[in-house]
Every structure is written in structure tokens, then in C-alpha cells.
Design an enzyme around this catalytic site. Structure first.
Site, mmCIF file in Angstrom:
data_model
loop_
_atom_site.group_PDB
_atom_site.id
_atom_site.type_symbol
_atom_site.label_atom_id
_atom_site.label_comp_id
_atom_site.label_asym_id
_atom_site.label_seq_id
_atom_site.Cartn_x
_atom_site.Cartn_y
_atom_site.Cartn_z
ATOM 1 N N THR A 52 0.815 -1.200 0.000
ATOM 2 C CA THR A 52 0.000 0.000 0.000
ATOM 3 C C THR A 52 0.858 1.262 0.000
ATOM 4 O O THR A 52 1.881 1.307 0.658
ATOM 5 C CB THR A 52 -0.914 -0.019 1.238
ATOM 6 O OG1 THR A 52 -1.753 -1.149 1.133
ATOM 7 C CG2 THR A 52 -1.757 1.223 1.343
ATOM 8 N N ARG A 63 -12.979 -9.218 -2.887
ATOM 9 C CA ARG A 63 -12.642 -8.671 -1.560
ATOM 10 C C ARG A 63 -12.258 -7.194 -1.677
ATOM 11 O O ARG A 63 -11.453 -6.797 -2.513
ATOM 12 C CB ARG A 63 -11.487 -9.468 -0.962
ATOM 13 C CG ARG A 63 -11.068 -9.026 0.443
ATOM 14 C CD ARG A 63 -9.845 -8.121 0.425
ATOM 15 N NE ARG A 63 -9.327 -7.863 1.759
ATOM 16 C CZ ARG A 63 -8.365 -6.977 2.016
ATOM 17 N NH1 ARG A 63 -7.821 -6.294 1.058
ATOM 18 N NH2 ARG A 63 -7.947 -6.791 3.250
ATOM 19 N N ILE A 64 -12.824 -6.385 -0.818
ATOM 20 C CA ILE A 64 -12.463 -4.972 -0.743
ATOM 21 C C ILE A 64 -11.845 -4.743 0.630
ATOM 22 O O ILE A 64 -12.370 -5.210 1.642
ATOM 23 C CB ILE A 64 -13.710 -4.083 -0.964
ATOM 24 C CG1 ILE A 64 -14.168 -4.211 -2.427
ATOM 25 C CG2 ILE A 64 -13.423 -2.634 -0.608
ATOM 26 C CD1 ILE A 64 -15.516 -3.590 -2.722
ATOM 27 N N GLY A 65 -10.736 -4.055 0.666
ATOM 28 C CA GLY A 65 -10.054 -3.809 1.941
ATOM 29 C C GLY A 65 -10.420 -2.462 2.537
ATOM 30 O O GLY A 65 -11.440 -1.860 2.189
ATOM 31 N N ASP A 66 -9.574 -1.990 3.424
ATOM 32 C CA ASP A 66 -9.825 -0.730 4.129
ATOM 33 C C ASP A 66 -9.492 0.493 3.281
ATOM 34 O O ASP A 66 -10.066 1.569 3.488
ATOM 35 C CB ASP A 66 -8.959 -0.663 5.388
ATOM 36 C CG ASP A 66 -7.481 -0.785 5.031
ATOM 37 O OD1 ASP A 66 -7.090 -1.844 4.513
ATOM 38 O OD2 ASP A 66 -6.723 0.181 5.251
ATOM 39 N N THR A 121 -2.324 1.602 6.798
ATOM 40 C CA THR A 121 -1.915 0.391 6.097
ATOM 41 C C THR A 121 -1.931 -0.764 7.086
ATOM 42 O O THR A 121 -1.905 -0.547 8.291
ATOM 43 C CB THR A 121 -0.517 0.567 5.467
ATOM 44 O OG1 THR A 121 -0.192 -0.615 4.724
ATOM 45 C CG2 THR A 121 0.563 0.802 6.512
ATOM 46 N N GLY A 122 -1.971 -1.982 6.551
ATOM 47 C CA GLY A 122 -1.999 -3.143 7.437
ATOM 48 C C GLY A 122 -3.133 -4.067 7.063
ATOM 49 O O GLY A 122 -3.561 -4.108 5.907
ATOM 50 N N LYS A 123 -3.626 -4.801 8.031
ATOM 51 C CA LYS A 123 -4.660 -5.800 7.747
ATOM 52 C C LYS A 123 -6.025 -5.125 7.624
ATOM 53 O O LYS A 123 -6.619 -4.662 8.601
ATOM 54 C CB LYS A 123 -4.673 -6.856 8.844
ATOM 55 C CG LYS A 123 -3.306 -7.525 9.015
ATOM 56 C CD LYS A 123 -3.370 -9.039 9.046
ATOM 57 C CE LYS A 123 -1.998 -9.655 8.822
ATOM 58 N NZ LYS A 123 -1.021 -9.481 9.896
ATOM 59 N N GLY A 124 -6.497 -5.091 6.387
ATOM 60 C CA GLY A 124 -7.691 -4.324 6.064
ATOM 61 C C GLY A 124 -8.894 -4.643 6.922
ATOM 62 O O GLY A 124 -9.634 -3.742 7.329
HETATM 63 N N1 ASP Z 1 -4.583 -2.462 3.973
HETATM 64 C C1 ASP Z 1 -4.414 -3.170 2.727
HETATM 65 C C2 ASP Z 1 -5.568 -4.138 2.557
HETATM 66 O O1 ASP Z 1 -6.011 -4.731 3.517
HETATM 67 C C3 ASP Z 1 -3.133 -3.917 2.622
HETATM 68 C C4 ASP Z 1 -1.883 -3.112 2.943
HETATM 69 O O2 ASP Z 1 -1.934 -2.142 3.685
HETATM 70 O O3 ASP Z 1 -0.813 -3.462 2.432
HETATM 71 O O4 ASP Z 1 -5.995 -4.329 1.438
#
Ligand code: ASP
Length: 247
Positions: A107, A135-138, A157-160
Site C-alpha cells: 500500500t 474482496r475490498i479492503g480498508d 496500512t496493514g490488515k484491512g
Molecule cells: N490495507 C491493505 C488491505 O487490507 C493492505 C496493505 O496495507 O498493504 O488491502
């Protein structure tokens, strides 16, 4: 690919489900500026890209041998992961994995404030490797991966899934708005107290020019620069001696 942009007037635009658009953030901006809506996805977003004439490439352009290898490795390991865990080739230097074996290459976020206190935040991503189709993330979700108001601009950023659950970016702004705390305090609370460890990092600026970049993962690629010449680049937590704000 998906992306989102927002400014301090709460104008915002978001896109997801893109497979051909070279610069998804530019399309997010066009959604903000040229449509009555905030968020376009999949076929509708692609059609809007064609209508606006933004640069597109056949989706095969994005399917590189490295990406295919990453995907295959993730499938073999039955993992849905942030980018990849292992160096793909022996001669390539290992990419800084975090505690979960994830690396942070996916990201890209950017937050900015000008001398008048105008703020903006933008985030763009390919999401996870081996994510489910659809799938849609954050990242494109206002208030989760991206948020701005007249107090601050935040990009996460991180686990959506964890970031969406925690309404991370909006929580930083909400703490400032409702509790009157500083940007640093608000961001530190969200990252350290209210989001599970190993899940999130964010970059944020306030209208007054305060900058903070906390994370609760092992590392986060980050940088900042101010008009008066200060700049900072980092991957790992700053040590206290360096005046770091990463706890
Ligand atoms: N936050 C992003 C997602 O979950 C991934 C990332 O930050 O690298 O899609």
C-alpha cells in the site's frame, strides 16, 4: 487495485475492483471531482475510467512473473497475506518481513497539509496476495484506511479487515474532534490501544503541521518532509534517543 482520496472539505472519491487502470488514485480523484458519487467499483469503475480517458493497460500488464510466483506461494501456504513473505530469488535481498512474516510493500499512502492548513489524504493498494475475488479492503473505505477533515489527514496500512473494524482513520480524527487531544496522542491511542498488535500503521498530519507515523507492526516504510527542510525516512521503530514517536 483500489484507491481513495479525501480533503479537509470532506470531498472524497474512491474506486475498487480495478484491473486495467494505471493510476487508480487519479481515477478516485475524478470520481470526487466529476461525479455526484463517492465510490465506484468493478465494471462501473472501469467504464468510468474509459469515459474519462485515464491511462489503462491490458490487465495482463499487471500479471508479472513475480506476482504469479507470489500468488502461487501464498496459495501453497494457504495464506492471504500482505504482499509476500519470502525473497523471490536467491540473489534478491530479503524484504523486511514483520512478526507475522508479512512484508510491507503493497500500500502507498500520502497525507499533506499546506501553509493555509488545507489537508488531504490519499491511499492506493493492490490489497492482499491471494485475497478472494471481490474482496475490498480498508484502503478505499472512507474512515477506515483513508480520512481527512479540517483537523487532520490520515492514511492507514496493514490488515484491512482489522482497520475496517476499528474505523482507524476516522477514530484518529474523532479523538481530536471530540476529546480535543493532539494528533500524536490520538494516533498513538488508535494504534497502541484500540487496534490489535501486528495489524496497523498509519501516517497523519494535522492542520497545524504536526506529523505522526505510528505502527504496531514490526516495521513500516515511511517518510516525511516539511517545507522548512526537515525530513525523515524510516522502516523500523525510531529509538527514543532519535526522538521517535513510534512508542
Ligand atoms: N490495507 C491493505 C488491505 O487490507 C493492505 C496493505 O496495507 O498493504 O488491502
Amino acid at each position: 487495485m483500489e484507491a481513495c482520496i479525501m480533503d479537509d472539505k470532506k470531498r472524497c472519491g474512491a474506486v475498487s475492483g480495478l484491473t486495467t487502470v494505471v493510476n487508480p488514485i487519479s481515477l478516485a480523484r475524478l470520481v470526487m471531482e466529476k461525479t455526484p458519487h463517492i465510490y465506484l467499483a468493478f465494471d462501473g469503475a472501469e467504464a468510468f475510467a474509459r469515459e474519462q480517458g485515464v491511462e489503462t493497460l491490458d490487465s495482463s500488464h499487471f500479471i508479472t512473473p513475480d506476482n504469479v510466483e507470489r500468488l502461487n506461494k501464498a496459495k501453497e501456504a494457504k495464506r492471504v497475506q500482505i504482499d509476500y513473505t519470502q525473497p523471490l530469488h536467491k540473489d534478491k535481498k530479503e524484504e523486511t518481513p514483520d512478526a507475522d512474516g508479512d512484508s510491507k510493500l503493497g500500500t502507498v499512502g500520502c497525507v499533506a497539509v499546506d501553509s493555509f492548513g488545507n489537508l488531504a489524504s490519499a491511499t492506493s493498494t493492490g490489497g492482499f496476495v491471494n485475497k478472494m475475488v471481490g474482496r475490498i479492503g480498508d484502503t478505499p473505505i472512507i474512515g477506515a484506511g483513508t480520512y481527512a477533515n479540517n483537523l487532520c489527514a490520515v492514511s492507514a496500512t496493514g490488515k484491512g479487515e482489522a482497520i475496517i473494524r476499528g474505523t482507524v482513520a476516522r477514530d484518529v480524527a474523532a479523538l481530536m474532534e471530540f476529546k480535543g487531544v493532539s494528533l500524536k496522542e490520538a494516533a498513538a491511542y488508535v494504534v497502541e490501544e484500540s487496534t490489535p498488535k501486528g495489524n496497523v500503521g498509519l501516517i497523519a498530519v494535522s492542520a497545524a503541521g504536526e506529523v505522526t507515523m505510528p505502527f504496531n507492526t514490526t516495521g513500516m516504510f515511511r517518510a516525511c518532509a516539511t517545507e522548512d527542510g526537515y525530513s525523515e525516512i524510516g522502516i523500523w521503530p525510531n529509538s527514543v534517543e532519535n526522538g521517535g514517536d513510534n512508542h
